[in-house]
Design an enzyme around this catalytic site. Sequence first.
Site: not given
Ligand code: PEP
Ligand code: MG
Length: 540
Positions: A188, A295, A331, A430, A453-454, A464, A501
């Site tokens: 906190h 998410r 999602r 993705e 990201n994916d 990663r 995203c």
């Molecule tokens: C992504 O893969 O870019 C994404 C937004 O989903 P997450 O990071 O939750 O896998």
């Molecule tokens: Mg993803």
Amino acid sequence: MKVLKGIGVSSGYAVGRAKIIKDAEIDINSCAYTTAQEELAKFQDAVSAYTKETRKLIESLNESAGKENADILNGHLVMVNDPFMLSQINENINSGKTAQQAVDAVCCGFYDMFAAVDDDMMKQRASDILDIRNSLMEILSGVRSESIEDMPRGTILIAKDFTPSMTSRINRDNVFAIIAEVGSVTSHSAILARAIDMPAVLSVKAATENIQDGALIAVDGSKGEIIFEPDEATAEKYEKLRESYFAEKASLSEYFGKETVTKSGVKKAVYANIGKPEDIDSVIHNGGEGVGLFRTEFLFMDRDSMPTENEQFEAYSTVAKSMAGKEVIIRTLDIGGDKAVPYLDIPKEDNPFLGYRAIRYCLDNKELFKTQLKALLRAAYFGDIKIMLPLITDTSEIKAAKSLISECEKELEARGAQFKKNVPVGVMIETPAAVLIADDLAKESAFFSIGTNDLTGYVMAVDRGNGKVLNLYSVQKKAVLRAIEMTIKSARKAGIPVGMCGEAAADAELIPLLVKWGLDEFSVTPNAVLATRKAICECE
Ligand code: PEP
Ligand code: MG
């Protein structure tokens, strides 16, 4: 110059004089026992005084840190009135303990119980109980700890722990940073420090012993570094960093409530990513124009069983209502890969990122998926909800999901439930497969959202978590850029909106390219909304 390290939990810089805050020294045996009735009355008076003081702090926190953060202290008021705790205190007093001894015994008992559990939330409870105990003891004994309110300008406060009631008393004009011996990013004290924009370094071992009162120190709240007696050049550097940090913040605040439009007049949107309904306050605080990614897997984690349809409905509809008609892209469950949900019993796999995850798991576990879809359709009645499917690699997956949505509509209708029909369904792009068949996917999708990201990992064939190949994990690699450009082009050709995203949506270097290619919506972490809007508004 000696450097101490801790966890940087709230960014920003400071140079100033150290002030060690010590707990008030209270002898819990200083008062003699009177009668049970009198000790009970003393305790009740102390709770009333505590409630009054805390309400005042909540009021001021509401202004400085927002309601969501002020609620931390509301939680203390609930705790102090907990019937079980009150009955324990009464019992202790009736068996011959003074009000002070009873408060100390019961609060410390709860503290030991919570602190022993290896879980951040329980540790947080322990710290909250200690905060309540200390405040009640001060009121009962009349011995107050040093007043945090009246510090000279340029003070850096150091304490064993910054409890919420301490943090909410800080005068932001005079205190430049805080340092504590305990705490983590989620405690906190950290949440409140970020809310009031106060650089903070926690978990600094023996800080109250190693730092002398009055010593000059420099603090880096991002790196978690504390420099002792910095030389003139270092002190000056930190002073400049502090100034430019605030200047940057001020320049960003101009973008609050402003439209996201490029110099040539093209309208874009900056949305925010969330994991829990509570994150919505931060989206609104930071000027998010919508939610580009909720998410939902976070609703399924850290618990022993699946959330019910009603629990999910509450979460989704709360977000939809809070966003008051703005778009909310939710999602569907994206578990598997690195997101484990133990009670779902997903067998261990050799290649979890290429395995039984996200849409694949949901289409194979129809009842679980339909529970979520029904909650979404019901929540959509209360706002502009759109459904987004993760890890799509084939058109059949969208068709299958849509057919389950039709089944859910029929079941809800039969139940006489309130829900929305024809909720738009979009997909995450993705995987390389999705990029390559984006033209086909567009025919079945209301929108695309690029999950970089994916996508980066799958396009570059890079794990990663593997440091040896991490240099290849970059959105700037030609193959990844080309995949993004192809996706945007496909969406534009099909006439559907396209957003992003993944983390790359907030990448200042990439934003001009994304704007040039025609990305419509950028969904970023709430505290990157303003910087992203600024970067877009500066594009041609
Ligand atoms: C992504 O893969 O870019 C994404 C937004 O989903 P997450 O990071 O939750 O896998
Ligand atoms: Mg993803």
